[in-house]
Design a protein around this motif. Structure first.
Motif, PDB file in Angstrom:
ATOM      1  N   ASP A  23       0.812  -1.213   0.000  1.00  0.00           N
ATOM      2  CA  ASP A  23       0.000   0.000   0.000  1.00  0.00           C
ATOM      3  C   ASP A  23       0.848   1.266   0.000  1.00  0.00           C
ATOM      4  O   ASP A  23       0.445   2.278  -0.580  1.00  0.00           O
ATOM      5  N   GLY A  24       2.001   1.239   0.648  1.00  0.00           N
ATOM      6  CA  GLY A  24       2.874   2.408   0.616  1.00  0.00           C
ATOM      7  C   GLY A  24       3.352   2.705  -0.792  1.00  0.00           C
ATOM      8  O   GLY A  24       3.380   3.863  -1.227  1.00  0.00           O
ATOM      9  N   ALA A  25       3.709   1.649  -1.523  1.00  0.00           N
ATOM     10  CA  ALA A  25       4.138   1.815  -2.913  1.00  0.00           C
ATOM     11  C   ALA A  25       2.985   2.302  -3.780  1.00  0.00           C
ATOM     12  O   ALA A  25       3.152   3.179  -4.638  1.00  0.00           O
ATOM     13  N   ALA A  26       1.793   1.740  -3.551  1.00  0.00           N
ATOM     14  CA  ALA A  26       0.621   2.167  -4.313  1.00  0.00           C
ATOM     15  C   ALA A  26       0.299   3.627  -4.040  1.00  0.00           C
ATOM     16  O   ALA A  26      -0.049   4.385  -4.953  1.00  0.00           O
ATOM     17  N   HIS A  27       0.441   4.045  -2.784  1.00  0.00           N
ATOM     18  CA  HIS A  27       0.164   5.429  -2.418  1.00  0.00           C
ATOM     19  C   HIS A  27       1.074   6.391  -3.177  1.00  0.00           C
ATOM     20  O   HIS A  27       0.620   7.419  -3.690  1.00  0.00           O
ATOM     21  N   THR A  38       2.363  -6.099   2.891  1.00  0.00           N
ATOM     22  CA  THR A  38       1.752  -6.786   4.030  1.00  0.00           C
ATOM     23  C   THR A  38       0.259  -6.523   4.134  1.00  0.00           C
ATOM     24  O   THR A  38      -0.467  -7.310   4.737  1.00  0.00           O
ATOM     25  N   GLY A  39      -0.224  -5.409   3.521  1.00  0.00           N
ATOM     26  CA  GLY A  39      -1.640  -5.088   3.606  1.00  0.00           C
ATOM     27  C   GLY A  39      -2.373  -5.246   2.292  1.00  0.00           C
ATOM     28  O   GLY A  39      -3.382  -5.938   2.200  1.00  0.00           O
ATOM     29  N   ASN A  40      -1.876  -4.567   1.255  1.00  0.00           N
ATOM     30  CA  ASN A  40      -2.440  -4.650  -0.107  1.00  0.00           C
ATOM     31  C   ASN A  40      -3.916  -4.264  -0.157  1.00  0.00           C
ATOM     32  O   ASN A  40      -4.706  -4.856  -0.903  1.00  0.00           O
ATOM     33  N   ASP A  41      -4.301  -3.256   0.619  1.00  0.00           N
ATOM     34  CA  ASP A  41      -5.711  -2.888   0.714  1.00  0.00           C
ATOM     35  C   ASP A  41      -6.242  -2.230  -0.557  1.00  0.00           C
ATOM     36  O   ASP A  41      -7.409  -2.446  -0.918  1.00  0.00           O
ATOM     37  N   PHE A  42      -5.425  -1.409  -1.237  1.00  0.00           N
ATOM     38  CA  PHE A  42      -5.906  -0.766  -2.461  1.00  0.00           C
ATOM     39  C   PHE A  42      -6.124  -1.817  -3.544  1.00  0.00           C
ATOM     40  O   PHE A  42      -7.148  -1.817  -4.229  1.00  0.00           O
ATOM     41  N   GLY A  47      -0.240  23.492  -4.186  1.00  0.00           N
ATOM     42  CA  GLY A  47       0.638  22.400  -4.577  1.00  0.00           C
ATOM     43  C   GLY A  47       0.918  21.401  -3.476  1.00  0.00           C
ATOM     44  O   GLY A  47       1.703  20.478  -3.670  1.00  0.00           O
ATOM     45  N   SER A  48       0.277  21.583  -2.308  1.00  0.00           N
ATOM     46  CA  SER A  48       0.547  20.682  -1.185  1.00  0.00           C
ATOM     47  C   SER A  48      -0.498  19.569  -1.072  1.00  0.00           C
ATOM     48  O   SER A  48      -0.517  18.856  -0.075  1.00  0.00           O
ATOM     49  N   SER A  49      -1.361  19.430  -2.058  1.00  0.00           N
ATOM     50  CA  SER A  49      -2.393  18.402  -2.006  1.00  0.00           C
ATOM     51  C   SER A  49      -1.781  17.011  -2.083  1.00  0.00           C
ATOM     52  O   SER A  49      -0.758  16.800  -2.734  1.00  0.00           O
ATOM     53  N   ARG A  50      -2.418  16.054  -1.406  1.00  0.00           N
ATOM     54  CA  ARG A  50      -2.033  14.655  -1.468  1.00  0.00           C
ATOM     55  C   ARG A  50      -3.259  13.833  -1.833  1.00  0.00           C
ATOM     56  O   ARG A  50      -4.382  14.161  -1.446  1.00  0.00           O
ATOM     57  N   TRP A  51      -3.030  12.766  -2.580  1.00  0.00           N
ATOM     58  CA  TRP A  51      -4.101  11.876  -3.002  1.00  0.00           C
ATOM     59  C   TRP A  51      -4.104  10.616  -2.139  1.00  0.00           C
ATOM     60  O   TRP A  51      -3.048  10.187  -1.662  1.00  0.00           O
ATOM     61  N   PHE A  52      -5.276  10.008  -1.986  1.00  0.00           N
ATOM     62  CA  PHE A  52      -5.316   8.695  -1.348  1.00  0.00           C
ATOM     63  C   PHE A  52      -6.369   7.836  -2.036  1.00  0.00           C
ATOM     64  O   PHE A  52      -7.374   8.335  -2.559  1.00  0.00           O
ATOM     65  N   GLY A  53      -6.104   6.530  -2.047  1.00  0.00           N
ATOM     66  CA  GLY A  53      -6.992   5.602  -2.726  1.00  0.00           C
ATOM     67  C   GLY A  53      -7.885   4.818  -1.792  1.00  0.00           C
ATOM     68  O   GLY A  53      -8.966   4.372  -2.190  1.00  0.00           O
ATOM     69  N   THR A  54      -7.444   4.616  -0.549  1.00  0.00           N
ATOM     70  CA  THR A  54      -8.196   3.757   0.362  1.00  0.00           C
ATOM     71  C   THR A  54      -8.923   4.566   1.427  1.00  0.00           C
ATOM     72  O   THR A  54     -10.008   5.064   1.192  1.00  0.00           O
ATOM     73  N   VAL A  96      -3.119  12.008  11.525  1.00  0.00           N
ATOM     74  CA  VAL A  96      -3.953  11.704  10.358  1.00  0.00           C
ATOM     75  C   VAL A  96      -3.146  10.809   9.431  1.00  0.00           C
ATOM     76  O   VAL A  96      -1.988  11.112   9.116  1.00  0.00           O
ATOM     77  N   PHE A  97      -3.745   9.707   9.014  1.00  0.00           N
ATOM     78  CA  PHE A  97      -3.109   8.781   8.082  1.00  0.00           C
ATOM     79  C   PHE A  97      -4.017   8.597   6.875  1.00  0.00           C
ATOM     80  O   PHE A  97      -5.242   8.659   6.982  1.00  0.00           O
ATOM     81  N   ALA A  98      -3.407   8.363   5.718  1.00  0.00           N
ATOM     82  CA  ALA A  98      -4.171   8.011   4.518  1.00  0.00           C
ATOM     83  C   ALA A  98      -3.367   6.982   3.743  1.00  0.00           C
ATOM     84  O   ALA A  98      -2.155   7.158   3.538  1.00  0.00           O
ATOM     85  N   ASP A  99      -4.002   5.900   3.337  1.00  0.00           N
ATOM     86  CA  ASP A  99      -3.306   4.783   2.676  1.00  0.00           C
ATOM     87  C   ASP A  99      -2.181   4.240   3.557  1.00  0.00           C
ATOM     88  O   ASP A  99      -1.192   3.704   3.058  1.00  0.00           O
ATOM     89  N   GLY A 100      -2.310   4.404   4.870  1.00  0.00           N
ATOM     90  CA  GLY A 100      -1.278   3.918   5.782  1.00  0.00           C
ATOM     91  C   GLY A 100      -0.091   4.833   5.911  1.00  0.00           C
ATOM     92  O   GLY A 100       0.857   4.520   6.636  1.00  0.00           O
ATOM     93  N   ASP A 101      -0.098   6.006   5.247  1.00  0.00           N
ATOM     94  CA  ASP A 101       0.991   6.967   5.323  1.00  0.00           C
ATOM     95  C   ASP A 101       0.590   8.143   6.199  1.00  0.00           C
ATOM     96  O   ASP A 101      -0.558   8.611   6.142  1.00  0.00           O
ATOM     97  N   PRO A 102       1.521   8.676   7.013  1.00  0.00           N
ATOM     98  CA  PRO A 102       1.191   9.820   7.866  1.00  0.00           C
ATOM     99  C   PRO A 102       1.018  11.096   7.059  1.00  0.00           C
ATOM    100  O   PRO A 102       1.785  11.386   6.148  1.00  0.00           O
TER     101      PRO A 102
END
Length: 311
Positions: free
Chosen positions: A68-72, A92-96, A136-143, A281-287
């Motif tokens: 998931d970290g790589a996918a993020h 280890t998770g593969n949630d996306f 320009g500080s926006s972040r995307w998340f999939g999960t 705050v976490f998104a896709d397992g990333d802080p």
């Protein structure tokens, strides 16, 4: 011009699983595409720079071997572009990947990718966008974006060297129970505003986090809205009774759990309270820092391969 694909491998994913299968994945892709570019994914910035360079030369798809970290990180590169994302889950998770219907076994995932590449088939899915104060500080998340108890569990799970997979999340969860402290928050959405003493708030573009926990069980990445799960004030004992239901999605039936659907969500500490601003705050397992946080569901923001029909 023929099909051009970039392959990024995160060698540490899945305790080395990604590194072990990287050669086989590259060999199978190379036999099917006209041009295969191997990308170094040592850092998020290196990945972005490499994908940007490939995109300027003409890139059809980015295939990522990792979790998931790589996918993020890959989502940050592909969101809002014509570059399709392909996932070979080996973390280890593969949630996306799970939410997109990608086969869990790496070999089967590659087969599905090759089939999609041969047929030129892909589809678009929604993404969540976290908007910062600076342009320009926006972040995307999939999960899932989360704050409160589950974000604290995520942070602790990232620090634990053992166990692996979903059991790491379970171990972190049990430890965080000891320091459980609900706090007043305001969840403001386009569907209404709620002030509640919350244990956790989860904003789901897809159902899963923590290695298959359906915290937002009805969430779909192709309906244009978030599913939001709010767990109100509960004692350690009551939360311990809710936790077994998480794996089945039955927690949403508990009277302390509230759900809603929205396209825009802002979560912040209630005025006059202390401590909530420290909630991670976490998104896709990333802080992603701490409260307050703003998230928007962006329909059809990402093209993905090997997803003929979402589960």
């Amino acid at each position: 011009m023929g099909r051009r694909v970039a392959l990024a491998v995160h060698p540490g994913s899945g305790h080395g699983t990604a590194a072990r299968i990287a050669g086989t994945v590259a060999e199978r892709l190379r036999a099917e595409v006209d041009h295969l570019e191997l990308i170094s994914a040592a850092t998020p910035q290196a990945l972005r720079d490499s994908v940007t360079a490939c995109r300027s030369a003409g890139l059809d798809a980015l295939v990522v071997v990792g979790g998931d970290g790589a996918a993020h990180q890959a989502v940050q590169c592909c969101a809002g572009t014509e570059v399709a994302l392909g996932l070979v889950p080996s973390g280890t998770g593969n949630d996306f990947a799970r939410a997109l219907g990608v086969p869990g076994r790496p070999g089967e995932a590659v087969t599905a990718l090759l089939s999609a590449l041969r047929g030129g088939s892909d589809r678009t899915v929604d993404l969540g966008r976290v908007d910062g104060d600076d342009p320009g500080s926006s972040r995307w998340f999939g999960t899932v974006l989360c704050t409160g108890f589950d974000a604290a569990v995520n942070a602790r799970a990232n620090r634990l060297p053992w166990p692996s997979g979903p059991r790491r999340y379970d171990a972190a969860l049990l430890r965080e129970l000891l320091s459980l402290r609900p706090r007043p928050v305001v969840v403001d959405t386009d569907a209404g505003s709620v002030r509640v003493s919350a244990t956790l708030v989860a904003v789901g573009n897809t159902p899963f986090y923590g290695g298959g926990v359906p915290i937002c069980p009805s969430a779909r990445p192709d309906d244009g809205v978030f599913d939001v799960t709010v767990v109100g004030r509960v004692s350690r004992t009551r939360l311990a009774r809710i936790l077994p239901r998480l794996r089945t999605g039955q927690h949403v039936r508990h009277p302390a759990v509230h759900t809603l659907r929205a396209t825009r969500v802002r979560i912040e500490g209630a005025a006059g309270t202390e401590g909530t601003a420290e909630w991670p705050v976490f998104a896709d397992g990333d802080p992603l820092g701490a409260l307050p946080v703003n998230a928007t569901c962006v329909p059809a923001a990402l093209r993905v391969l090997a997803c003929p029909q979402l589960p």
